[in-house]
Design a protein around this motif. Sequence first.
Motif, mmCIF file in Angstrom:
data_model
loop_
_atom_site.group_PDB
_atom_site.id
_atom_site.type_symbol
_atom_site.label_atom_id
_atom_site.label_comp_id
_atom_site.label_asym_id
_atom_site.label_seq_id
_atom_site.Cartn_x
_atom_site.Cartn_y
_atom_site.Cartn_z
ATOM 1 N N LEU A 19 0.823 -1.212 0.000
ATOM 2 C CA LEU A 19 0.000 0.000 0.000
ATOM 3 C C LEU A 19 0.856 1.260 0.000
ATOM 4 O O LEU A 19 0.477 2.268 -0.610
ATOM 5 C CB LEU A 19 -0.938 0.009 1.203
ATOM 6 C CG LEU A 19 -2.043 -1.047 1.243
ATOM 7 C CD1 LEU A 19 -3.130 -0.647 2.243
ATOM 8 C CD2 LEU A 19 -2.675 -1.297 -0.121
ATOM 9 N N LEU A 20 2.006 1.221 0.673
ATOM 10 C CA LEU A 20 2.874 2.401 0.699
ATOM 11 C C LEU A 20 3.434 2.684 -0.695
ATOM 12 O O LEU A 20 3.402 3.826 -1.166
ATOM 13 C CB LEU A 20 4.008 2.191 1.703
ATOM 14 C CG LEU A 20 4.946 3.383 1.908
ATOM 15 C CD1 LEU A 20 4.202 4.593 2.463
ATOM 16 C CD2 LEU A 20 6.108 2.998 2.833
ATOM 17 N N PHE A 21 3.942 1.656 -1.369
ATOM 18 C CA PHE A 21 4.468 1.837 -2.728
ATOM 19 C C PHE A 21 3.356 2.283 -3.672
ATOM 20 O O PHE A 21 3.554 3.190 -4.494
ATOM 21 C CB PHE A 21 5.101 0.540 -3.247
ATOM 22 C CG PHE A 21 6.553 0.380 -2.896
ATOM 23 C CD1 PHE A 21 7.535 0.935 -3.695
ATOM 24 C CD2 PHE A 21 6.948 -0.316 -1.767
ATOM 25 C CE1 PHE A 21 8.884 0.801 -3.390
ATOM 26 C CE2 PHE A 21 8.288 -0.462 -1.436
ATOM 27 C CZ PHE A 21 9.260 0.092 -2.249
ATOM 28 N N ARG A 22 2.214 1.647 -3.563
ATOM 29 C CA ARG A 22 1.093 1.993 -4.443
ATOM 30 C C ARG A 22 0.706 3.460 -4.265
ATOM 31 O O ARG A 22 0.519 4.190 -5.250
ATOM 32 C CB ARG A 22 -0.095 1.082 -4.101
ATOM 33 C CG ARG A 22 -1.386 1.379 -4.863
ATOM 34 C CD ARG A 22 -2.502 0.477 -4.341
ATOM 35 N NE ARG A 22 -3.798 0.826 -4.915
ATOM 36 C CZ ARG A 22 -4.271 0.357 -6.053
ATOM 37 N NH1 ARG A 22 -3.548 -0.480 -6.766
ATOM 38 N NH2 ARG A 22 -5.459 0.722 -6.490
ATOM 39 N N SER A 23 0.605 3.901 -3.021
ATOM 40 C CA SER A 23 0.203 5.278 -2.740
ATOM 41 C C SER A 23 1.272 6.269 -3.194
ATOM 42 O O SER A 23 0.953 7.343 -3.714
ATOM 43 C CB SER A 23 -0.066 5.444 -1.238
ATOM 44 O OG SER A 23 -1.138 4.635 -0.842
ATOM 45 N N VAL A 52 2.892 8.019 2.636
ATOM 46 C CA VAL A 52 2.383 7.789 3.988
ATOM 47 C C VAL A 52 0.913 8.187 4.095
ATOM 48 O O VAL A 52 0.084 7.437 4.633
ATOM 49 C CB VAL A 52 3.204 8.607 5.014
ATOM 50 C CG1 VAL A 52 2.621 8.427 6.407
ATOM 51 C CG2 VAL A 52 4.656 8.176 4.986
ATOM 52 N N GLN A 53 0.594 9.373 3.581
ATOM 53 C CA GLN A 53 -0.778 9.854 3.728
ATOM 54 C C GLN A 53 -1.751 9.009 2.912
ATOM 55 O O GLN A 53 -2.868 8.726 3.350
ATOM 56 C CB GLN A 53 -0.859 11.339 3.344
ATOM 57 C CG GLN A 53 0.096 12.194 4.179
ATOM 58 C CD GLN A 53 -0.474 13.529 4.598
ATOM 59 O OE1 GLN A 53 -1.599 13.606 5.081
ATOM 60 N NE2 GLN A 53 0.305 14.586 4.446
ATOM 61 N N GLY A 54 -1.320 8.558 1.741
ATOM 62 C CA GLY A 54 -2.168 7.668 0.948
ATOM 63 C C GLY A 54 -2.336 6.312 1.603
ATOM 64 O O GLY A 54 -3.438 5.746 1.636
ATOM 65 N N PHE A 55 -1.236 5.784 2.133
ATOM 66 C CA PHE A 55 -1.271 4.492 2.832
ATOM 67 C C PHE A 55 -2.271 4.519 3.992
ATOM 68 O O PHE A 55 -3.129 3.644 4.121
ATOM 69 C CB PHE A 55 0.139 4.153 3.332
ATOM 70 C CG PHE A 55 0.188 3.287 4.558
ATOM 71 C CD1 PHE A 55 -0.085 1.930 4.491
ATOM 72 C CD2 PHE A 55 0.491 3.843 5.801
ATOM 73 C CE1 PHE A 55 -0.056 1.134 5.635
ATOM 74 C CE2 PHE A 55 0.530 3.060 6.943
ATOM 75 C CZ PHE A 55 0.255 1.704 6.866
ATOM 76 N N LYS A 82 5.430 3.687 9.509
ATOM 77 C CA LYS A 82 5.341 2.912 10.753
ATOM 78 C C LYS A 82 4.999 3.825 11.926
ATOM 79 O O LYS A 82 4.247 3.441 12.828
ATOM 80 C CB LYS A 82 6.661 2.172 11.006
ATOM 81 C CG LYS A 82 7.009 1.127 9.949
ATOM 82 C CD LYS A 82 8.260 0.370 10.321
ATOM 83 C CE LYS A 82 8.703 -0.575 9.221
ATOM 84 N NZ LYS A 82 9.349 0.112 8.096
ATOM 85 N N GLU A 83 5.545 5.038 11.905
ATOM 86 C CA GLU A 83 5.252 6.000 12.971
ATOM 87 C C GLU A 83 3.764 6.369 12.980
ATOM 88 O O GLU A 83 3.125 6.400 14.041
ATOM 89 C CB GLU A 83 6.096 7.265 12.787
ATOM 90 C CG GLU A 83 5.819 8.350 13.823
ATOM 91 C CD GLU A 83 6.474 9.676 13.488
ATOM 92 O OE1 GLU A 83 6.849 10.396 14.423
ATOM 93 O OE2 GLU A 83 6.591 10.008 12.286
ATOM 94 N N VAL A 84 3.223 6.636 11.800
ATOM 95 C CA VAL A 84 1.799 6.978 11.709
ATOM 96 C C VAL A 84 0.939 5.790 12.148
ATOM 97 O O VAL A 84 -0.073 5.962 12.838
ATOM 98 C CB VAL A 84 1.440 7.428 10.278
ATOM 99 C CG1 VAL A 84 -0.068 7.473 10.078
ATOM 100 C CG2 VAL A 84 2.044 8.802 9.989
ATOM 101 N N SER A 85 1.343 4.581 11.763
ATOM 102 C CA SER A 85 0.597 3.386 12.181
ATOM 103 C C SER A 85 0.532 3.299 13.702
ATOM 104 O O SER A 85 -0.530 3.060 14.291
ATOM 105 C CB SER A 85 1.259 2.122 11.624
ATOM 106 O OG SER A 85 1.127 2.056 10.227
#
Length: 293
Positions: free
Chosen positions: A14-18, A40-43, A97-100
């Motif tokens: 999802l990170l790469f896709r976003s 990050v924001q897209g993920f 990872k921080e946002v998660s």
Amino acid sequence: MEQKHLLIVDGMALLFRSFFASAAMNQFIRLEDGTPSNGVQGFARHVMTAETLFQPTHLAICWDMGAHTFRNELFDGYKANRPAPPEEMLPQFDMAKEVSTLLGWTNFGVVGMEADDAIGSMVAKWKDEAKITVISGDRDLLQLLNPMTTIALTKKGYTEYNMYTEQLFVEEYGITPPQFAEVKAFMGDASDGYPGIKGIGPKTALQLIQTYGSIEGVLANIDALKPAQRTKILADTDMLHMSHRLATIHCEMDIALQLEDLRRKLYTTEHAQMLEQKGYRLIAKHARSLGVL
């Protein structure tokens, strides 16, 4: 009694896709200090949307932990031709990872293993305790399908998926999910850098496993094959077995977590404040639009 539903997210996918979805239009959505945050924001928005769609009771985000894994020890060429991530993406692995963590999601990954192996090990550990949905863009994960596990392959935006159940997979491919790794062994994977059997493509690889059931079944019936197929396979039998080892998801990782450690938590205004303080305003805005904040 509660029906537990574990949503396992392939964080890397999802990170790469976003990242690439917005980077293609040069939209890096930089924080105040100039750090790009588009991936990050897209993920995070994708995961939040998935929560509203699938309504899981439990949630885990799985990650690769560095580029070097046990598969590189097995085969030097594994993923050797993949380009390095763009410079704008480099800080976003840790940021994601921080946002998660900030949002109460459980990150999981083990050095030397891939996110796929973490996902497979979680499926193996909890398939008898919970309904499981896995979100990814990686078809290799179809080998993990079982009666309690669905693979949701990203299709379009944050809401459209190709949903695979074990029954649908068997109907479409004519094999069982674990046999998918044997198909991959014959056809190889250019993106992962292992060749399989040169000259045998996806269609022939699938037909071989449909007919003979396994790599060993094909080798036991090698004389029944067309001469050209026989020659190709006998010339590369060692690579065939190696490709199978590389294609097979490792499902025996030690997972110290208990299922209850992954229980979803409610979002609060404090989450929104922390997101906005760190510059992740699009995530907070998206959460409000979903009604979760």
